[in-house]
Write a protein that holds these residues in place. Sequence first.
Motif, PDB file in Angstrom:
ATOM      1  N   GLY A   1       0.842  -1.182   0.000  1.00 26.11           N
ATOM      2  CA  GLY A   1       0.000   0.000   0.000  1.00 26.11           C
ATOM      3  C   GLY A   1       0.880   1.236   0.000  1.00 26.11           C
ATOM      4  N   ASN A   2       0.273   2.393  -0.239  1.00 26.30           N
ATOM      5  CA  ASN A   2       0.983   3.670  -0.212  1.00 26.30           C
ATOM      6  C   ASN A   2       0.810   4.304   1.166  1.00 26.30           C
ATOM      7  N   PRO A   3       1.892   4.468   1.938  1.00 29.22           N
ATOM      8  CA  PRO A   3       1.764   5.043   3.285  1.00 29.22           C
ATOM      9  C   PRO A   3       1.069   6.397   3.326  1.00 29.22           C
ATOM     10  N   PHE A   4       1.170   7.153   2.252  1.00 23.71           N
ATOM     11  CA  PHE A   4       0.577   8.485   2.227  1.00 23.71           C
ATOM     12  C   PHE A   4      -0.935   8.448   2.402  1.00 23.71           C
ATOM     13  N   PHE A   5      -1.569   7.324   2.046  1.00 24.32           N
ATOM     14  CA  PHE A   5      -3.016   7.234   2.115  1.00 24.32           C
ATOM     15  C   PHE A   5      -3.529   6.648   3.437  1.00 24.32           C
ATOM     16  N   ASP A   6      -2.636   6.255   4.328  1.00 24.47           N
ATOM     17  CA  ASP A   6      -3.045   5.535   5.534  1.00 24.47           C
ATOM     18  C   ASP A   6      -4.076   6.274   6.373  1.00 24.47           C
ATOM     19  N   ASP A   7      -3.913   7.574   6.518  1.00 22.21           N
ATOM     20  CA  ASP A   7      -4.769   8.309   7.450  1.00 22.21           C
ATOM     21  C   ASP A   7      -5.961   8.985   6.785  1.00 22.21           C
ATOM     22  N   LEU A   8      -6.236   8.656   5.533  1.00 24.75           N
ATOM     23  CA  LEU A   8      -7.304   9.362   4.824  1.00 24.75           C
ATOM     24  C   LEU A   8      -8.681   9.156   5.449  1.00 24.75           C
ATOM     25  N   VAL A   9      -8.960   7.955   5.903  1.00 22.00           N
ATOM     26  CA  VAL A   9     -10.273   7.689   6.495  1.00 22.00           C
ATOM     27  C   VAL A   9     -10.485   8.573   7.720  1.00 22.00           C
ATOM     28  N   GLU A  10      -9.464   8.647   8.581  1.00 23.96           N
ATOM     29  CA  GLU A  10      -9.576   9.462   9.783  1.00 23.96           C
ATOM     30  C   GLU A  10      -9.632  10.948   9.434  1.00 23.96           C
ATOM     31  N   VAL A  11      -8.856  11.367   8.457  1.00 24.02           N
ATOM     32  CA  VAL A  11      -8.875  12.767   8.017  1.00 24.02           C
ATOM     33  C   VAL A  11     -10.271  13.156   7.543  1.00 24.02           C
ATOM     34  N   GLY A  12     -10.885  12.306   6.744  1.00 26.54           N
ATOM     35  CA  GLY A  12     -12.229  12.585   6.256  1.00 26.54           C
ATOM     36  C   GLY A  12     -13.263  12.580   7.363  1.00 26.54           C
ATOM     37  N   ARG A  13     -13.108  11.681   8.322  1.00 26.54           N
ATOM     38  CA  ARG A  13     -14.074  11.597   9.424  1.00 26.54           C
ATOM     39  C   ARG A  13     -14.048  12.848  10.294  1.00 26.54           C
ATOM     40  N   ARG A  14     -12.852  13.412  10.494  1.00 25.15           N
ATOM     41  CA  ARG A  14     -12.707  14.565  11.375  1.00 25.15           C
ATOM     42  C   ARG A  14     -13.119  15.880  10.723  1.00 25.15           C
ATOM     43  N   PHE A  15     -13.252  15.887   9.412  1.00 24.13           N
ATOM     44  CA  PHE A  15     -13.506  17.133   8.687  1.00 24.13           C
ATOM     45  C   PHE A  15     -14.999  17.432   8.685  1.00 24.13           C
ATOM     46  N   GLY A  16     -15.416  18.441   9.434  1.00 28.09           N
ATOM     47  CA  GLY A  16     -16.832  18.778   9.550  1.00 28.09           C
ATOM     48  C   GLY A  16     -17.201  20.048   8.796  1.00 28.09           C
ATOM     49  N   SER A  17     -18.454  20.471   8.980  1.00 25.56           N
ATOM     50  CA  SER A  17     -18.953  21.641   8.258  1.00 25.56           C
ATOM     51  C   SER A  17     -18.210  22.915   8.650  1.00 25.56           C
ATOM     52  N   SER A  18     -17.816  23.025   9.907  1.00 24.09           N
ATOM     53  CA  SER A  18     -17.080  24.224  10.328  1.00 24.09           C
ATOM     54  C   SER A  18     -15.700  24.266   9.664  1.00 24.09           C
ATOM     55  N   ASN A  19     -15.070  23.083   9.501  1.00 24.14           N
ATOM     56  CA  ASN A  19     -13.788  23.023   8.798  1.00 24.14           C
ATOM     57  C   ASN A  19     -13.956  23.427   7.338  1.00 24.14           C
ATOM     58  N   ARG A  20     -15.045  22.971   6.745  1.00 26.86           N
ATOM     59  CA  ARG A  20     -15.331  23.296   5.348  1.00 26.86           C
ATOM     60  C   ARG A  20     -15.465  24.800   5.160  1.00 26.86           C
ATOM     61  N   GLU A  21     -16.191  25.438   6.053  1.00 27.55           N
ATOM     62  CA  GLU A  21     -16.387  26.885   5.955  1.00 27.55           C
ATOM     63  C   GLU A  21     -15.076  27.628   6.171  1.00 27.55           C
ATOM     64  N   GLU A  22     -14.272  27.154   7.099  1.00 22.85           N
ATOM     65  CA  GLU A  22     -12.994  27.802   7.389  1.00 22.85           C
ATOM     66  C   GLU A  22     -12.048  27.728   6.188  1.00 22.85           C
ATOM     67  N   VAL A  23     -11.947  26.541   5.571  1.00 27.42           N
ATOM     68  CA  VAL A  23     -11.068  26.372   4.418  1.00 27.42           C
ATOM     69  C   VAL A  23     -11.527  27.245   3.259  1.00 27.42           C
ATOM     70  N   ARG A  24     -12.815  27.273   3.013  1.00 24.01           N
ATOM     71  CA  ARG A  24     -13.339  28.087   1.922  1.00 24.01           C
ATOM     72  C   ARG A  24     -13.069  29.576   2.162  1.00 24.01           C
ATOM     73  N   ALA A  25     -13.213  29.988   3.417  1.00 21.71           N
ATOM     74  CA  ALA A  25     -12.922  31.384   3.734  1.00 21.71           C
ATOM     75  C   ALA A  25     -11.447  31.696   3.477  1.00 21.71           C
ATOM     76  N   ASP A  26     -10.586  30.768   3.853  1.00 22.09           N
ATOM     77  CA  ASP A  26      -9.148  30.949   3.623  1.00 22.09           C
ATOM     78  C   ASP A  26      -8.835  31.080   2.137  1.00 22.09           C
ATOM     79  N   LEU A  27      -9.561  30.325   1.322  1.00 21.85           N
ATOM     80  CA  LEU A  27      -9.296  30.288  -0.118  1.00 21.85           C
ATOM     81  C   LEU A  27     -10.050  31.360  -0.898  1.00 21.85           C
ATOM     82  N   GLY A  28     -10.955  32.060  -0.216  1.00 22.63           N
ATOM     83  CA  GLY A  28     -11.733  33.098  -0.879  1.00 22.63           C
ATOM     84  C   GLY A  28     -12.909  32.566  -1.664  1.00 22.63           C
ATOM     85  N   VAL A  29     -13.504  31.476  -1.176  1.00 24.75           N
ATOM     86  CA  VAL A  29     -14.640  30.842  -1.844  1.00 24.75           C
ATOM     87  C   VAL A  29     -15.870  30.961  -0.962  1.00 24.75           C
TER      88      VAL A  29
END
Length: 377
Positions: free
Chosen positions: A166-194
């Motif tokens: 397997g590719n080690p870079f992908f190991d934590d993707l499931v946990e990364v996706g699980r932790r990412f909520g709506s507030s994170n989504r809004e914060e990232v979009r604000a950072d990017l100007g979206v």
Amino acid sequence: MKRVLATSSHPGGINAILPVIRQLNQEGQVNVISIGHESSEKMLAAAGISYRTLSSYGVGTTSEEELELLIERVSPNIVLTGTGDSDRDGKKVIEQTIVSAARNAGITSLSVLDVWANYSLRFSDPLNLEEGHLRFLPDKVAVMDELARSTMVAEGFPIDRLVVTGNPFFDDLVEVGRRFGSSNREEVRADLGVSADALLLLYASQPIEHHYGDSLGYTEKTALDALLSSLNKTRTGREVSLLVKVHPRENIPDLEEVAEKYSGVHVLFDQDYPTRPTVLASDVVFSPFSTVLIESTYLHKPSIRLQPGLRQKDLLVTNELGVTVPIYTSEDLDVVVQKVLSDESYLRELSIKGHKKGFVVDGDATDKVTSLVYSLL
């Protein structure tokens, strides 16, 4: 204490070995000397991993002769690399030449593959592909899965050199996706100007022109142009933004020039913001070919492979497996863009294609590659 010399220059290559370097450092059973080169310097620093450069050891180039000096001065017991292929001018990359230098010095080498593409090119002499086939093959190659291994064997790789990890870079993707909520989504979009309510399309660019010229039938620029053209003529009542994620080996102005004639499309460009939060904050991901699109598939994002004008057989495994949508013509792109902009059920179906096809992350690749390092020592 035994020494591991770890290096890579390509972003995908360094990403594949970063988790292994981190784990080896944490376990403290070996001394890891990380060498940053080109793109990997910034990535090692961002990961909090201390590193040196070639110049730290009085080495000026990535030629085999110079890297033999590096190996002599570091005196490693094993060389650990990511993988990368040369550019269209045939310049060999450090991932290749350090394997050859290690072999000449009698040092074991291990390379970690990151993507289902260009297997032979990554390990062959770019200036003499026939006689130099697999010239830079290390003692062992850690590969993603059985499909990669069987394809590589068919291309002439010795099966005893290939280890499925397997590719080690992908190991934590499931946990990364699980932790990412709506507030994170809004914060990232604000950072990017979206806007929080916009339909955000992500175009993950790749330096295709740099590596292949126009030999594939398209480049990152013509693919972006096709996407912008399709968006420009497709009408929707919803606000739409296109974020162009610029590869570390590309220049932003080159892609901005492509977008200048499409004033009707809201386009943003970014090269530095972390990729995974960007993917998670997006609604759809387009790319010619990139590990970003593999990540987006694992993260249950609608993922579309954009290769308009492709002149050769499509070798992308995600298209072969049916987990990404292949686009080869502007007509097909127009149809897909219309669905993306207007059909939410289409997006929901695309988001689960990978899971339905069994394209999932096991999460133990880092442990497997780390154990392989110890066994080779």
